[in-house]
Design an enzyme around this catalytic site. Structure first.
Site, PDB file in Angstrom:
ATOM      1  N   HIS A   1       2.577   8.700  -3.350  1.00  0.00           N
ATOM      2  CA  HIS A   1       3.924   8.559  -3.897  1.00  0.00           C
ATOM      3  C   HIS A   1       3.984   7.543  -5.037  1.00  0.00           C
ATOM      4  O   HIS A   1       4.920   7.554  -5.841  1.00  0.00           O
ATOM      5  CB  HIS A   1       4.892   8.151  -2.790  1.00  0.00           C
ATOM      6  N   SER A   2       3.017   6.644  -5.136  1.00  0.00           N
ATOM      7  CA  SER A   2       3.041   5.658  -6.210  1.00  0.00           C
ATOM      8  C   SER A   2       2.834   6.292  -7.582  1.00  0.00           C
ATOM      9  O   SER A   2       3.184   5.698  -8.597  1.00  0.00           O
ATOM     10  CB  SER A   2       1.967   4.589  -5.976  1.00  0.00           C
TER      11      SER A   2
END
Length: 503
Positions: free
Chosen positions: A165-166
């Protein structure tokens, strides 16, 4: 702690020519050092344990050379997709460009042949579930393509894309996907973009009435700002109350932590008719999102009363969902795709730009199925008249800077654990697309990481809306029955909408 050794010059993207997928090249020179780049954003640090999974079904067998070449030419050129996270000497976590061996990111699972022959859909589903307990290699850029080159009930071949998700939120990754696809009708052009929403400005903007407007219209315009401010105060108070003490009641949907502390996630999906959803939308003069929230109310209610054995159908149980909201300008999808196409992809900001709304969900039985949509519209309209989503995004950034990642993470997880469900809805391509020469039949995004037993994601593509559920499999062993409830709820709501105006 370093996720990789920090070393001084970025390396080019490279691919191997071997077909064994192990990425081995002979006679390679020692790798140059890494050059540290921009800091990892606070929001990216906050989702350290969160992953996005996108299932893509295609209508042809996997063309491995074309897929490898397409990923190298498209996906692997974007900064975060060719970078790893490295802690520098100053203690700051930064992105650092590194070598990308595309073959390292193409994974061909070794599945039991008998299991695939018996039920290929379940074989894929079981494997994707196993990813939720399988860590990624932080010494490489955090994305993977898991390829299933055999037919299922919906596709000739399936790909499960796992992305940390980063690297970006769902909207930025959808933008990237759109930029990497081409129209199936005309592969020389980008696919048609989703229509722009009616609102173009910031959510707090209220168009000033013209000078010719009467006093009442001007007073209503001024009053709308007071209403916006009051709703924001109420929602912000609810935000702090949720952090401190306000918990949802225990229901079938509330997460139960396993004794081992690890709850494996199972990701399942079902196709709904976008035409049926738009029919209800037009009949009730609401939005597609209103209909989808109403369908979710109805589906969860059907499931709850069937599974719990509760016979008091007159009562209503109020639980809350975390509704993720994209904070980018409403034109950003179109603008970013155009920038990528014109060779300015490096100027696109891929980081997470999300706020959230605490959206009430109502579990109850209604004799009129349209009451679910009516209630959804009322709740969503109320939330639109608030700056809660802006406040939650800013609050997360401020808390991170003032109190650090550990404190912000604890608060964030407390927010999620005090609510019940995560919910999101995204609009996808409006015409069939090709990805690296493969005609796409469906797109089904979901993910894992949030400490919730149930996550609901909707994704439209052409004339279909996929409802995607990520569930704790021990808590929802009958998750396919829950999918049936979504499909049947839409059918009942559509039938009820068909009778409007006939009486």
């Amino acid at each position: 702690m370093d996720k990789a050794a920090a070393t001084s010059t970025p390396l080019p993207v490279r691919t191997t020519t071997s077909n064994d997928g192990n990425g081995a090249d002979s006679g390679e020179a020692p790798a140059p050092a890494l050059e540290l780049g921009e800091p990892v954003s606070p929001s990216a640090k906050l989702v350290e344990d969160f992953y996005i999974i996108v299932l893509i079904g295609v209508s042809t067998p996997v063309n491995h050379p074309a897929l490898r070449a397409g990923i190298e030419a498209q996906l692997a050129r974007y900064p975060h997709f060719r970078s790893i996270q490295v802690t520098g000497k100053d203690g700051v976590l930064r992105w650092a460009q590194t070598t990308v061996n595309v073959d390292d990111h193409l994974i061909y699972p070794s599945l039991d042949a008998a299991a695939v022959a018996a039920d290929p859909d379940m074989a894929v589903e079981d494997y994707v579930a196993s990813l939720s307990t399988t860590p990624m290699d932080w010494s490489r850029p955090l994305w993977e393509f898991h390829l299933f080159d055999f037919p299922t009930s919906e596709a000739t071949a399936t790909t499960a894309i796992r992305v940390h998700h980063s690297l970006g939120d769902g909207m930025s990754l959808l933008t990237l996907l759109m930029a990497c696809t081409r129209s199936a009708a005309d592969p020389a052009r980008l696919p048609a973009m989703p229509p722009l929403p009616a609102r173009r400005g910031a959510i707090y903007q209220r168009p000033r009435p013209p000078a010719s407007a009467g006093c009442l219209q001007f007073a209503a315009w001024v009053w709308s700002f007071f209403v916006l401010a009051w709703h924001t105060v109420v929602d912000v108070a609810g935000f702090f109350a949720t952090i401190l003490f306000l918990k949802d009641p225990h229901t079938l949907f509330k997460r139960v932590v396993s004794h081992g502390g690890v709850n494996r996630k199972r990701i399942v999906n079902r196709s709904l008719s976008l035409d049926d959803i738009k029919f209800v939308k037009n009949a009730m003069n609401c939005t597609v999102n209103d209909v989808l929230v109403g369908v979710t109310y109805a589906a969860l209610s059907r499931y709850y009363f069937r599974k719990s054995g509760d016979t008091d159908t007159d009562k209503e149980i109020r639980v809350r969902s975390m509704l993720l909201v994209n904070l980018r300008p409403t034109t950003s999808l179109h603008a970013c795709v155009n920038m990528i196409e014109s060779g300015k992809g490096s100027d696109v900001k891929w980081e997470n730009r999300l706020g959230f709304i605490i959206l009430p969900f109502f579990i109850g039985m209604h004799s009129d199925p349209l009451d679910y949509v009516r209630k959804a519209k009322k709740v969503v309209d109320r939330k639109k008249s608030s700056l809660e989503v802006v406040f939650t995004h800013v609050a997360a950034e401020v808390i991170l800077k003032l109190f650090g990642l550990k404190a912000a993470g604890a608060i964030f997880h407390r927010m999620i654990s005090h609510t019940t469900i995560s919910f999101s809805n995204m609009t996808g391509p409006v015409e069939q697309v090709e990805f690296c020469g493969h005609p796409v039949l469906f797109i089904a995004p979901s993910g894992y990481g949030p400490p919730e037993a149930l996550t609901v994601n909707y994704q439209s593509y052409v004339k279909t809306v996929k409802v995607n559920l990520a569930v704790d499999e021990a808590q929802f062993p009958d998750c396919h029955e829950l999918l049936d409830d979504f499909a049947e709820s839409l059918e009942h709501i559509k039938d009820a909408a068909s009778s409007l105006g006939k009486h």
